[in-house]
Design an enzyme around this catalytic site. Structure first.
Site, PDB file in Angstrom:
ATOM      1  N   ASN A  32      50.772  16.615 -53.358  1.00 30.06           N
ATOM      2  CA  ASN A  32      51.162  16.544 -54.775  1.00 30.06           C
ATOM      3  C   ASN A  32      52.526  15.875 -54.971  1.00 30.06           C
ATOM      4  O   ASN A  32      52.975  15.703 -56.096  1.00 30.06           O
ATOM      5  CB  ASN A  32      51.164  17.941 -55.419  1.00 30.06           C
ATOM      6  CG  ASN A  32      52.207  18.869 -54.820  1.00 30.06           C
ATOM      7  OD1 ASN A  32      52.980  18.451 -53.955  1.00 30.06           O
ATOM      8  ND2 ASN A  32      52.229  20.102 -55.270  1.00 30.06           N
ATOM      9  N   ALA A  74      50.153  21.595 -46.598  1.00 26.86           N
ATOM     10  CA  ALA A  74      50.734  21.689 -47.946  1.00 26.86           C
ATOM     11  C   ALA A  74      51.101  23.132 -48.286  1.00 26.86           C
ATOM     12  O   ALA A  74      50.225  23.989 -48.399  1.00 26.86           O
ATOM     13  CB  ALA A  74      49.734  21.170 -48.974  1.00 26.86           C
ATOM     14  N   TYR A 141      57.244  34.404 -47.779  1.00 30.09           N
ATOM     15  CA  TYR A 141      56.725  33.188 -47.138  1.00 30.09           C
ATOM     16  C   TYR A 141      55.774  33.559 -45.988  1.00 30.09           C
ATOM     17  O   TYR A 141      54.628  33.112 -45.936  1.00 30.09           O
ATOM     18  CB  TYR A 141      57.899  32.338 -46.640  1.00 30.09           C
ATOM     19  CG  TYR A 141      57.520  31.272 -45.646  1.00 30.09           C
ATOM     20  CD1 TYR A 141      56.626  30.262 -46.003  1.00 30.09           C
ATOM     21  CD2 TYR A 141      58.042  31.283 -44.352  1.00 30.09           C
ATOM     22  CE1 TYR A 141      56.274  29.285 -45.075  1.00 30.09           C
ATOM     23  CE2 TYR A 141      57.702  30.311 -43.434  1.00 30.09           C
ATOM     24  CZ  TYR A 141      56.810  29.321 -43.796  1.00 30.09           C
ATOM     25  OH  TYR A 141      56.457  28.362 -42.882  1.00 30.09           O
TER      26      TYR A 141
END
Ligand code: UDP
Length: 325
Positions: A32, A74, A141
């Protein structure tokens, strides 16, 4: 072999893309460009600009490309940010990942190589850390990456998608053309080198009171070219499961700064700052499984060589990818 690389404009994905192309793979990058750089994508790769959070976009791309395997990079990857805005991490890393997996199921794609992390272990009971160590993330995360590992473990059982989880320790260094360029930059080595370049005043050491020999956190820094090699090995038929990718040697924050001083010849002032939320004191890999079962043969096991490669890159591209090359 045709492969789809999500996040191929990012730090690790771009290096893997280049390596795949050099080895004759037909590569489509899906990215993106929110945090990656178009200039980092090898011109031999096809490119689709798209966001995994939009299920229809990744469905269309998967149906169009019909790859034999997906390499999935990603994601958001900042520990500190993940503790301030965990929702971003679950939406993008877990939600986006699930959209990707659903598209793979729909199109019958049999193989995934996933960019996972040692942050899935949290503070380990023992160091070095092997793949059997309990996974108890201490930051959002790590939890978002572990969540996707779990999803793919079920999809392996129920849909037969073979998954390889490559749990990176600290990716570092640069190749001739590709290096680390995040905005804002939060990683230790690029921050230290920015000080050496004279672009920032002092390195902030996040915590000097950890239970380690010099009080600063210990990490296992791994060169991205070595990480890239492991992905090609992981793509081979029959390879599945989790592999730690680290050298088994740790360096403290202070040792990294000292190495950068030696290599750059610059003074590199530093100051002690408070601990950063979510940072375990020491993360070092037991990498035997990758050596034995994957046949991984890392080349850059010396910290100085890693920092030297990063130093070369930042001097050549002090503005990173800002100026399209
Ligand atoms: N760190 C630091 N100063 C910085 C950046 C990082 O002291 O400017 C520390 C950080 O707290 C951690 C280690 O360096 O202990 C490695 O952090 P990095 O963000 O590079 O990687 P992480 O381990 O979070 O993936």
């Amino acid at each position: 072999m045709k492969v789809l690389v999500t996040g191929g404009a990012g730090y690790i994905g771009s290096v893997v893309t280049e390596r795949l192309l050099n080895n004759g793979y037909d590569v489509t990058v899906f990215d993106n460009l929110e945090r990656g750089h178009r200039a980092a994508v090898d011109s031999r790769a096809s490119f689709i600009e798209g966001d995994l959070r939009h299920a229809n976009v990744i469905n269309d791309a998967m149906a169009r490309v019909k790859p034999e395997a997906v390499l999935h990079f990603a994601a958001y990857a900042l520990v500190g940010e993940s503790m301030e805005r965990p929702e971003l991490y679950f939406e993008n890393n877990l939600g986006g990942g699930m959209n990707l997996a659903a598209a793979m199921i729909r199109c019958g794609i049999p193989k995934l190589v996933f960019s996972s992390t040692c942050a899935t272990y949290g503070t380990p009971l023992r160091v070095p850390i092997d793949e059997q160590a309990p996974q108890k993330p201490e930051n959002a995360y790590g939890e978002s990456k572990l969540g996707f590992e779990k999803v793919m473990t079920w999809y392996a059982k129920c849909h037969g998608i073979q998954s390889v989880f490559l749990r990176y320790f600290n990716a570092a260094g640069a190749t001739d053309r590709l290096g680390e360029d995040h905005n804002p930059e939060t990683h230790l080595i690029p921050n230290v080198l920015q000080v050496a370049l004279g672009r920032s005043a002092a390195v902030r050491i996040f915590g000097a009171d950890y239970p380690t020999p010099d009080g600063t956190c210990i990490r296992d820094y791994v060169h991205i070219a070595d990480l890239a090699d492991a992905h090609l090995l992981a793509l081979r038929d029959g390879v599945s499961g989790a592999f730690n990718l680290g050298y088994g040697t740790g360096a403290s924050v202070r040792q990294v700064i000292d190495a950068a001083r030696r290599i750059s010849g610059c003074e590199i002032p530093c100051e002690t700052a408070p601990r950063r939320a979510g940072d375990p004191p020491a993360l070092v890999a037991a990498g035997e499984k990758a050596l034995k079962e994957l046949g991984w043969r890392p080349q850059y096991t010396d910290l100085d060589a890693i920092i030297e490669s990063a130093w070369r890159w930042v001097r050549q591209y002090p503005d990173g990818y800002e100026k399209e090359r």
